[in-house]
Design a protein around this motif. Structure first.
Motif, PDB file in Angstrom:
ATOM      1  N   LYS A 165       0.842  -1.209   0.000  1.00 30.70           N
ATOM      2  CA  LYS A 165       0.000   0.000   0.000  1.00 30.70           C
ATOM      3  C   LYS A 165       0.873   1.253   0.000  1.00 30.70           C
ATOM      4  N   ILE A 166       1.941   1.217   0.764  1.00 29.19           N
ATOM      5  CA  ILE A 166       2.874   2.348   0.798  1.00 29.19           C
ATOM      6  C   ILE A 166       3.521   2.523  -0.572  1.00 29.19           C
ATOM      7  N   ILE A 167       3.947   1.421  -1.188  1.00 32.23           N
ATOM      8  CA  ILE A 167       4.569   1.466  -2.522  1.00 32.23           C
ATOM      9  C   ILE A 167       3.590   2.049  -3.543  1.00 32.23           C
ATOM     10  N   ALA A 168       2.337   1.591  -3.528  1.00 32.25           N
ATOM     11  CA  ALA A 168       1.330   2.079  -4.486  1.00 32.25           C
ATOM     12  C   ALA A 168       1.143   3.589  -4.347  1.00 32.25           C
ATOM     13  N   LYS A 169       1.117   4.076  -3.127  1.00 30.67           N
ATOM     14  CA  LYS A 169       0.974   5.519  -2.913  1.00 30.67           C
ATOM     15  C   LYS A 169       2.233   6.270  -3.349  1.00 30.67           C
ATOM     16  N   MET A 170       3.393   5.663  -3.132  1.00 31.22           N
ATOM     17  CA  MET A 170       4.649   6.286  -3.545  1.00 31.22           C
ATOM     18  C   MET A 170       4.740   6.388  -5.068  1.00 31.22           C
ATOM     19  N   GLY A 199      -3.200   5.127  -8.952  1.00 31.70           N
ATOM     20  CA  GLY A 199      -4.280   5.945  -9.497  1.00 31.70           C
ATOM     21  C   GLY A 199      -3.930   7.401  -9.761  1.00 31.70           C
ATOM     22  N   GLY A 200      -2.678   7.776  -9.598  1.00 26.92           N
ATOM     23  CA  GLY A 200      -2.277   9.175  -9.773  1.00 26.92           C
ATOM     24  C   GLY A 200      -2.525   9.718 -11.170  1.00 26.92           C
ATOM     25  N   ASN A 201      -2.248   8.920 -12.188  1.00 28.44           N
ATOM     26  CA  ASN A 201      -2.463   9.383 -13.558  1.00 28.44           C
ATOM     27  C   ASN A 201      -3.952   9.536 -13.862  1.00 28.44           C
ATOM     28  N   ILE A 202      -4.732   8.641 -13.358  1.00 25.32           N
ATOM     29  CA  ILE A 202      -6.181   8.727 -13.547  1.00 25.32           C
ATOM     30  C   ILE A 202      -6.690  10.017 -12.905  1.00 25.32           C
ATOM     31  N   TYR A 204      -3.520  -5.588 -11.640  1.00 25.33           N
ATOM     32  CA  TYR A 204      -3.713  -6.949 -11.162  1.00 25.33           C
ATOM     33  C   TYR A 204      -3.367  -7.107  -9.688  1.00 25.33           C
ATOM     34  N   SER A 205      -3.094  -6.002  -9.023  1.00 25.36           N
ATOM     35  CA  SER A 205      -2.850  -6.002  -7.588  1.00 25.36           C
ATOM     36  C   SER A 205      -4.090  -5.480  -6.861  1.00 25.36           C
ATOM     37  N   PRO A 206      -4.691  -6.307  -5.981  1.00 24.92           N
ATOM     38  CA  PRO A 206      -5.837  -5.808  -5.198  1.00 24.92           C
ATOM     39  C   PRO A 206      -5.498  -4.554  -4.397  1.00 24.92           C
ATOM     40  N   ILE A 207      -4.277  -4.462  -3.893  1.00 22.02           N
ATOM     41  CA  ILE A 207      -3.866  -3.272  -3.134  1.00 22.02           C
ATOM     42  C   ILE A 207      -3.852  -2.044  -4.040  1.00 22.02           C
ATOM     43  N   SER A 208      -3.325  -2.178  -5.255  1.00 25.03           N
ATOM     44  CA  SER A 208      -3.311  -1.050  -6.192  1.00 25.03           C
ATOM     45  C   SER A 208      -4.722  -0.607  -6.547  1.00 25.03           C
ATOM     46  N   VAL A 209      -5.616  -1.564  -6.742  1.00 24.96           N
ATOM     47  CA  VAL A 209      -7.013  -1.230  -7.034  1.00 24.96           C
ATOM     48  C   VAL A 209      -7.610  -0.456  -5.859  1.00 24.96           C
ATOM     49  N   GLU A 210      -7.367  -0.918  -4.648  1.00 26.81           N
ATOM     50  CA  GLU A 210      -7.887  -0.246  -3.447  1.00 26.81           C
ATOM     51  C   GLU A 210      -7.346   1.179  -3.331  1.00 26.81           C
ATOM     52  N   VAL A 211      -6.039   1.351  -3.499  1.00 28.39           N
ATOM     53  CA  VAL A 211      -5.416   2.675  -3.402  1.00 28.39           C
ATOM     54  C   VAL A 211      -5.927   3.592  -4.514  1.00 28.39           C
ATOM     55  N   LEU A 233      -8.835   3.385  -6.179  1.00 32.25           N
ATOM     56  CA  LEU A 233     -10.240   3.741  -5.913  1.00 32.25           C
ATOM     57  C   LEU A 233     -10.331   4.861  -4.891  1.00 32.25           C
ATOM     58  N   ASP A 234      -9.494   4.798  -3.868  1.00 35.26           N
ATOM     59  CA  ASP A 234      -9.488   5.857  -2.864  1.00 35.26           C
ATOM     60  C   ASP A 234      -8.992   7.174  -3.460  1.00 35.26           C
ATOM     61  N   LYS A 235      -7.977   7.099  -4.319  1.00 39.59           N
ATOM     62  CA  LYS A 235      -7.400   8.306  -4.929  1.00 39.59           C
ATOM     63  C   LYS A 235      -8.414   9.038  -5.814  1.00 39.59           C
TER      64      LYS A 235
END
Length: 146
Positions: free
Chosen positions: A17-22, A54-57, A74-81, A83-85
């Motif tokens: 989750k930290i990596i996805a946000k970074m 999700g930053g580009n979106i 394909y990462s559930p964590i990336s999808v979650e992050v 969606l929140d973004k």
């Protein structure tokens, strides 16, 4: 280092989750450059493949109020992050948990596809590109930032 690289490829757990946000800040400069080369018209429907955090979106939806931007990862964590973004723009966006080589999206459903810092994770790459071709409309564009 191995755990870090695995989480860059497919974020998992709290560390993922930290990596996805970074990714949203770490890839911003290259992604912004790439997005500046995408020809966008009102009512375009764009797909971000390997959308990470999700930053580009978010940037596209904020800049262009009359487009739709969806994301696939394909990462559930990336999808979650992601969606929140983009929750502020949920009426013009959705994030799908999918593999780029097995997209369930409809034929000719997107005007453009964007991918940033993700193509090297696609395996097999030939199948990924055949899926991209399948979902793009006739007058399509694809932009990839390596």
């Amino acid at each position: 280092m191995k755990k870090f690289m695995e989480n860059c490829k497919k974020p998992r757990g709290l560390y993922g989750k930290i990596i996805a946000k970074m990714m949203n800040s770490g890839h911003k400069k290259v992604a912004s450059w790439g997005l500046s080369h995408l020809e966008i018209k009102d009512n375009d429907k764009i797909l971000d493949l390997g959308c990470g955090g999700g930053g580009n979106i978010y940037r596209l939806l904020k800049k262009y109020p009359h487009i739709r931007v969806d994301g696939v990862d394909y990462s559930p964590i990336s999808v979650e992050v992601s969606l929140d973004k983009v929750k502020k723009y949920k009426d013009r966006s959705n994030i799908f948990l999918e593999d780029v080589t097995k997209l369930s999206l409809n034929v000719e459903s997107y005007d453009s596809v964007y991918a940033s810092e993700t193509i090297y994770f696609w395996n097999p790459i030939e199948i990924a590109f055949s899926e991209i071709y399948r979902i793009l409309k006739n007058n399509w564009s694809i932009l990839n930032n390596l």
